[in-house]
Design an enzyme around this catalytic site. Sequence first.
Site, PDB file in Angstrom:
ATOM      1  N   GLY A 147       0.926  -1.262   0.126  1.00 22.89           N
ATOM      2  CA  GLY A 147       0.300   0.085  -0.227  1.00 22.89           C
ATOM      3  C   GLY A 147       1.038   1.236   0.239  1.00 22.89           C
ATOM      4  O   GLY A 147       1.999   1.278   0.296  1.00 22.89           O
ATOM      5  N   ASP A 164     -16.073 -11.387 -23.259  1.00 24.21           N
ATOM      6  CA  ASP A 164     -16.405 -11.028 -21.925  1.00 24.21           C
ATOM      7  C   ASP A 164     -17.934 -10.842 -21.960  1.00 24.21           C
ATOM      8  O   ASP A 164     -18.802 -11.487 -20.976  1.00 24.21           O
ATOM      9  CB  ASP A 164     -15.827  -9.933 -21.399  1.00 24.21           C
ATOM     10  CG  ASP A 164     -14.282  -9.659 -21.475  1.00 24.21           C
ATOM     11  OD1 ASP A 164     -13.966 -10.675 -21.398  1.00 24.21           O
ATOM     12  OD2 ASP A 164     -13.599  -8.746 -21.911  1.00 24.21           O
ATOM     13  N   SER A 165     -18.560 -10.323 -22.851  1.00 26.02           N
ATOM     14  CA  SER A 165     -19.952  -9.889 -22.667  1.00 26.02           C
ATOM     15  C   SER A 165     -20.714 -11.171 -23.055  1.00 26.02           C
ATOM     16  O   SER A 165     -21.996 -11.492 -22.597  1.00 26.02           O
ATOM     17  CB  SER A 165     -20.547  -8.865 -23.760  1.00 26.02           C
ATOM     18  OG  SER A 165     -20.011  -9.100 -24.966  1.00 26.02           O
ATOM     19  N   SER A 166     -20.075 -11.945 -23.977  1.00 29.40           N
ATOM     20  CA  SER A 166     -20.861 -13.509 -24.104  1.00 29.40           C
ATOM     21  C   SER A 166     -20.739 -14.289 -23.187  1.00 29.40           C
ATOM     22  O   SER A 166     -21.977 -14.958 -22.640  1.00 29.40           O
ATOM     23  CB  SER A 166     -20.100 -14.164 -25.215  1.00 29.40           C
ATOM     24  OG  SER A 166     -20.085 -13.437 -26.669  1.00 29.40           O
ATOM     25  N   GLY A 193     -20.200  -9.483 -28.778  1.00 24.76           N
ATOM     26  CA  GLY A 193     -19.636 -10.640 -29.537  1.00 24.76           C
ATOM     27  C   GLY A 193     -18.299 -11.171 -29.205  1.00 24.76           C
ATOM     28  O   GLY A 193     -17.619 -11.927 -29.350  1.00 24.76           O
ATOM     29  N   GLY A 194     -17.780 -10.270 -27.923  1.00 17.43           N
ATOM     30  CA  GLY A 194     -16.377 -10.652 -27.539  1.00 17.43           C
ATOM     31  C   GLY A 194     -16.691 -11.621 -26.333  1.00 17.43           C
ATOM     32  O   GLY A 194     -17.800 -11.991 -25.846  1.00 17.43           O
ATOM     33  N   GLU A 232       3.819 -11.509  -5.869  1.00 12.02           N
ATOM     34  CA  GLU A 232       2.476 -11.864  -6.609  1.00 12.02           C
ATOM     35  C   GLU A 232       2.453 -11.317  -8.011  1.00 12.02           C
ATOM     36  O   GLU A 232       1.928 -11.713  -9.114  1.00 12.02           O
ATOM     37  CB  GLU A 232       1.381 -11.028  -6.042  1.00 12.02           C
ATOM     38  CG  GLU A 232       1.398  -9.644  -6.173  1.00 12.02           C
ATOM     39  CD  GLU A 232       2.032  -8.866  -4.975  1.00 12.02           C
ATOM     40  OE1 GLU A 232       3.203  -9.472  -4.297  1.00 12.02           O
ATOM     41  OE2 GLU A 232       2.005  -7.653  -4.658  1.00 12.02           O
ATOM     42  N   HIS A 249       7.715  -7.780  -4.135  1.00 11.03           N
ATOM     43  CA  HIS A 249       6.080  -8.368  -4.438  1.00 11.03           C
ATOM     44  C   HIS A 249       6.426  -9.843  -5.037  1.00 11.03           C
ATOM     45  O   HIS A 249       6.541 -10.193  -6.300  1.00 11.03           O
ATOM     46  CB  HIS A 249       5.499  -7.563  -5.333  1.00 11.03           C
ATOM     47  CG  HIS A 249       5.171  -6.103  -4.694  1.00 11.03           C
ATOM     48  ND1 HIS A 249       4.080  -5.843  -4.035  1.00 11.03           N
ATOM     49  CD2 HIS A 249       5.923  -5.024  -4.353  1.00 11.03           C
ATOM     50  CE1 HIS A 249       3.957  -4.811  -3.443  1.00 11.03           C
ATOM     51  NE2 HIS A 249       5.081  -4.031  -3.699  1.00 11.03           N
ATOM     52  N   CYS A 256       5.516  -6.137   1.393  1.00 11.26           N
ATOM     53  CA  CYS A 256       5.822  -4.689   1.181  1.00 11.26           C
ATOM     54  C   CYS A 256       5.301  -3.844   2.714  1.00 11.26           C
ATOM     55  O   CYS A 256       5.778  -3.967   3.500  1.00 11.26           O
ATOM     56  CB  CYS A 256       5.357  -4.049  -0.170  1.00 11.26           C
ATOM     57  SG  CYS A 256       6.156  -2.691  -0.567  1.00 11.26           S
ATOM     58  N   TYR A 257       4.314  -3.044   2.371  1.00 10.92           N
ATOM     59  CA  TYR A 257       3.913  -2.345   3.558  1.00 10.92           C
ATOM     60  C   TYR A 257       3.144  -3.205   4.507  1.00 10.92           C
ATOM     61  O   TYR A 257       3.278  -2.806   5.593  1.00 10.92           O
ATOM     62  CB  TYR A 257       2.400  -1.437   2.770  1.00 10.92           C
ATOM     63  CG  TYR A 257       1.880  -0.840   3.892  1.00 10.92           C
ATOM     64  CD1 TYR A 257       2.428   0.580   4.497  1.00 10.92           C
ATOM     65  CD2 TYR A 257       0.598  -1.012   4.132  1.00 10.92           C
ATOM     66  CE1 TYR A 257       1.689   1.183   5.675  1.00 10.92           C
ATOM     67  CE2 TYR A 257      -0.100  -0.132   5.186  1.00 10.92           C
ATOM     68  CZ  TYR A 257       0.316   0.772   5.977  1.00 10.92           C
ATOM     69  OH  TYR A 257      -0.357   1.665   6.934  1.00 10.92           O
ATOM     70  N   LYS A 276      -8.695 -11.568 -17.901  1.00 12.26           N
ATOM     71  CA  LYS A 276      -9.356 -12.030 -18.879  1.00 12.26           C
ATOM     72  C   LYS A 276      -9.069 -13.542 -19.197  1.00 12.26           C
ATOM     73  O   LYS A 276     -10.161 -14.341 -19.689  1.00 12.26           O
ATOM     74  CB  LYS A 276      -8.385 -11.521 -20.218  1.00 12.26           C
ATOM     75  CG  LYS A 276      -8.933 -11.510 -21.226  1.00 12.26           C
ATOM     76  CD  LYS A 276      -9.772 -10.469 -21.933  1.00 12.26           C
ATOM     77  CE  LYS A 276     -10.441 -10.641 -23.205  1.00 12.26           C
ATOM     78  NZ  LYS A 276     -11.287  -9.698 -23.537  1.00 12.26           N
TER      79      LYS A 276
END
Length: 504
Positions: free
Chosen positions: A52, A222-224, A219-220, A167, A165, A79-80, A360
Amino acid sequence: MGIVVLDFGSQYTRLIARRLRELGAFSVILPGTASLKEILAHDPQAIVLSGGPASVQDPDAPRPDPKLFSSGLPILGICYGMQLLAHHFGGEVERGKRREYGKALLIRHEGPLFRGLEGGVQVWMSHSDTVTAPPPGWRIVAETEECPIAAIASPDGRAFGVQFHPEVVHTPQGKRILDNFLALARVERDWTPAHVLDSLIAEVRERTAGKRVLLGVSGGVDSSALALLLSRAGADHVAVFVDHGLLRHREREEVEGALRPLGVNLRVVDARERFLSALRGVTDPEEKRRIIGHEFIRVFEEVARKLGPFQFLAQGTLYPDVIESAGGTGAANIKSHHNVGGLPAKLGFALLEPFRYLFKDEVRELARLLGLPDGIRLRHPFPGPGLAVRILGEVTEERLEVLRRADAIFIQGLKEHGLYDEVWQAFCVLLPVRSVGVTGDERRYGYVVALRAVTSVDGMTADWARLPHGFLDEVARRITREVPQVGRVVYDVTSKPPATIEWE
Ligand code: XMP
């Protein structure tokens, strides 16, 4: 069960949760200042304190509930988070005079947190404050050239702090370090994509009970995937697909064929005429974008009024979109070029964004579980304004058809040669010049089509794809043979920067 990640405002907090998911551990992110009672309500087996921007020296710096430190739960401070541990247990944390940012090498590491690491261990640093003395009884378990206290371990071996980090991908063995922590803390590992999906379905079901949901489908992936999630959750929904006439070859049919059989209540709005007439005579790219965005919102509003009322607008927002637009919640986070960005405020919708904590590739995995065909699931990104920004100059029906046919040949060729998944994006661009050619004895002026193919990780930077010459040759021959209006095919060998991926 699993982990509670306490968030102190690091841009990487979600990435911690994501890595834990990859390691099979369920995690919940809570505000850093959550009370021990709130934390224990999640029945965690271990705690991670995120990084942070604050400094533990500041009187108003966010701190965990002090009771957490005596709860006996295993803790990993990053870290923090490490500075919080050091500060609480009586170590020293100094304000940094300068920021250490970038790659570093561990010159020493020891103990169970670093078990199984190989070779020189590269880590990613991004901090200004540093721990200058560990708390009494704590051991220093890693150091770098610049940072002599890069990791610390508590006397009972249940709490650890790392200054770097683990991650991020720039700490290549970071996942192993997190894995070791999970093992030390005996955290259960039964968190799979199927579980994630189940919990999303439950969440959507609960939030939308008795409410109606409107969704724009592009049609991508994510929305599909979102449309399929709504359907699977039994939400009362209408998924609207606007055919603006700027779609690729057979795109509309493909979306319909994928979503309808899986129970999506899909409404296809044929708005081709409307968009094309609004675009008539327009050549400026930004003007095209503006017109398309504007028409899109109008069409969507009309549908919403006709089929409404709706209480929710569902959007396939992903976590990187949220980060890009500076965190927080709500409509402020929608990407500026998002097609329905102006809608929620205007129509008074509440937003439903079930993927807002996912990346994604995680959504792609969920989409697979939801049954989305690979044709859509693994498809390259496609800009909202569609082919309008790939026809330089005026968009006409005739040019759209030429571009669509050439593009389909290029894409099909890539798929046939196993190259489609090797590139981030590939498409054809129709140029506003005519070039001369000969066919038989005749001189003819035909269109010029540019092939564009790039490799990239996130679209922010990109390199032109080194497609085999033989393949390019085959595509050029096919396009000029099968699309007679095209007289010349060229290949774009510019990277981003300085060029952009799209031509407009
Ligand atoms: P550029 O051309 O800026 O593209 O290098 C980066 C990525 O963004 C996509 N792109 C758009 N997407 N509306 C969109 O929804 C747009 O106006 C737009 N312009 C570019 C592009 O396809 C690439 O993936």
